[in-house]
Scaffold this active site. Structure first.
Site, PDB file in Angstrom:
ATOM      1  N   HIS A 230      -5.804  -6.824  -1.184  1.00  0.00           N
ATOM      2  CA  HIS A 230      -4.747  -5.843  -0.902  1.00  0.00           C
ATOM      3  C   HIS A 230      -3.477  -6.533  -0.417  1.00  0.00           C
ATOM      4  CE1 HIS A 230      -3.698  -1.695  -0.651  1.00  0.00           C
ATOM      5  NE2 HIS A 230      -3.566  -1.637   0.651  1.00  0.00           N
TER       6      HIS A 230
ATOM      7  N   SER B  69       0.841  -1.188   0.000  1.00  0.00           N
ATOM      8  CA  SER B  69       0.000   0.000   0.000  1.00  0.00           C
ATOM      9  C   SER B  69       0.886   1.252   0.000  1.00  0.00           C
ATOM     10  CB  SER B  69      -0.951  -0.046   1.203  1.00  0.00           C
ATOM     11  OG  SER B  69      -2.007   0.870   1.051  1.00  0.00           O
TER      12      SER B  69
ATOM     13  N   ASP C 105      -8.344  -5.908  -5.474  1.00  0.00           N
ATOM     14  CA  ASP C 105      -7.935  -4.749  -4.685  1.00  0.00           C
ATOM     15  C   ASP C 105      -8.284  -3.457  -5.417  1.00  0.00           C
ATOM     16  OD1 ASP C 105      -6.747  -2.988  -2.949  1.00  0.00           O
ATOM     17  OD2 ASP C 105      -4.695  -3.448  -3.578  1.00  0.00           O
TER      18      ASP C 105
END
Length: 470
Positions: free
Chosen positions: A431, A154, A406
């Site tokens: 994710h 991320s 995601d």
């Protein structure tokens, strides 16, 4: 060591454990401002080390570029690094990002005024990581010639990629998982994110999508007066009662985040990254959302049964706290400030191609809200200017991985930039699934992705060793 000595507090030799992961906790004295010639205050940065499998004669260092939260959260949810450390005889290091966890440059004052908070930038965080790596390689015997491979998921994945781009002499490669380095103005359309979230639910049930799409109007219809707000407060067991329309807005913001978080954490096994969740949580939730034809109150009661999958899967929650959207170790304050300065990521919804309440991207209103909250105005083009945006052809030795479940993949690198900057697509991946530890329920696509990542890591390390031996 230029005054920035290693600080060993009482936790130095205490072994901490997260699942089967063991590490030692250390603290390092960093400069608050790395880019000024004037002397600045320093702060204490936390980092974690595991050298259980490390070859003390130059074995590689696996370095996690900490993101927006307590570093222990990421240590517990990045099992891939731990899994492959024995294979590569690697040291594992997790560095906490400044202004998160306990690494607060100005302590309790850190978020009180721009003169304190203004040092919260990705540039300063990367400079911290450079300083820490340089120190570790000089202070730990046997690490002087170690290859360093950065990892991150991320925002941490963005940092890992940018780390390699800006400091290729410090790290030899980077695995950037679910790294939305293109989720910025003029790079990615603002509506794509919500469309992927909605598609994740549509995979399970069109009725589930319709219940959520109709819930916004149902909330508006029910909460037009105090009586309706009181009913919804009781029906949804809200920790804080709804008393005004601002409270209703906060509730709907919470719901937007819940639907998004479930898409991000739609893992094929139980996990507790954002919240304790069952395997395939969207599938579980959608078994509860089956009748979009209900009248407003009945529809909202049905919706609440699905919400319980997110906020009360363990059955321990006494009420639904809309002020707590995810694990408390993720810090909303720091990220809100970053989103109001350099991390301006536009999102918009139309309620047609997605199931969210219609909401256009209004930069002017966004900027004014930032100024009211923090006394700053956003710099929407700053990150692309600093790091290159789509023009990263000069980069090398980066693996960008993205799961198609995601929503952040919409801002990810989804193509091979070059032979050494490659894209790995994980069709069944949520994710940064590939950074999580190996699990019997893993789809073959993530197993293959990790194999490819290991192959590139091996190439990067061998190249570094050969250069050092020449």
């Amino acid at each position: 060591m230029d005054g920035r000595i290693l600080f060993l507090l009482t936790l130095l030799f205490i072994i901490s454990s997260c699942h089967s992961y063991k590490y030692r906790t250390y603290f390092y004295k960093q400069k608050v401002d790395h880019f000024s010639f004037a002397d600045r205050d320093s702060y204490i940065q936390r980092y974690l080390i595991s050298d259980e499998h490390w070859n003390r004669n130059g074995g590689p260092i696996f370095f996690y570029a900490g993101n927006e939260g307590d570093i222990t959260l990421f240590a517990e949810n990045t099992g891939f690094m731990w899994d492959i450390a024995p294979e590569f005889n690697a040291m594992v290091v997790f560095a906490e990002h400044r202004y998160y966890g306990v690494s607060l440059p100005y302590g309790n004052k850190s978020f009180t005024a721009p003169k304190y908070t203004g040092y919260l930038t990705s540039e300063q965080a990367l400079a911290d990581y450079v300083e820490l790596i340089v120190y570790l390689k000089s202070a730990i015997h046997g690490a002087e010639k170690s290859a360093v491979i950065a990892f991150g998921g991320s925002y941490g994945g963005m940092l890992a990629a940018w780390f390699r781009m800006k400091y290729p002499h410090i790290i030899q490669g980077a695995v950037a998982a679910s790294a939305p380095i293109l989720q910025f103005t003029d790079l990615t359309p603002c509506n794509k994110f919500g469309q992927v979230v909605t598609a994740d639910y549509a995979r399970e049930s069109s009725k589930c999508v319709e219940v959520i799409r109709k819930s916004w109007a149902a909330i508006n219809a029910v909460t037009t007066d105090e009586g309706g707000m009181g009913w919804l407060t009781n029906a949804w067991k809200l920790c804080q009662p709804l008393k005004a329309q601002e409270d209703v807005k906060n509730l709907k913001d919470y719901l937007t985040n819940v639907w998004t978080n479930l898409a991000m954490a739609d893992y094929p096994y139980p996990a507790d990254f954002l919240a304790p969740l069952p395997a395939n949580p969207i599938k579980v939730l959608c078994t509860q959302l089956t009748d979009p034809g209900h009248e407003p109150k009945a529809l909202l009661q049905e919706l609440f049964s699905g919400l319980a999958v997110y906020f009360n899967f363990t059955g321990k929650a006494k009420c639904m706290n809309v002020d707590q959207q995810a694990d408390v170790r993720l810090d909303d304050r720091g990220w809100d400030f970053q989103a109001c300065t350099e991390m301006v990521m536009p999102f918009c919804y139309d309620g047609i191609d997605d199931f969210f309440e219609p909401s256009p991207w209004d930069f002017k209103a966004y900027a004014e809200n930032c100024h009211q909250s923090w006394g700053v105005y956003p710099r929407p083009l700053m990150a692309p200017k600093i790091y290159g945006g789509k023009d990263i052809s000069a980069a090398s030795n980066i693996v960008f991985s993205n799961g198609l479940l995601d929503p952040w993949s919409t801002g990810g690198i989804m193509w091979n930039v070059s032979d050494s900057v490659v894209s790995v697509i994980i069709p069944e991946g949520a994710h940064h699934l590939d950074l999580r530890g190996s699990n019997p329920s893993d789809p073959q696509s993530v197993i293959d992705a990790r194999m490819l990542e290991r192959a590139f890591i091996k190439i990067w390390i061998e190249s570094h060793v050969s250069k050092k031996s020449a």
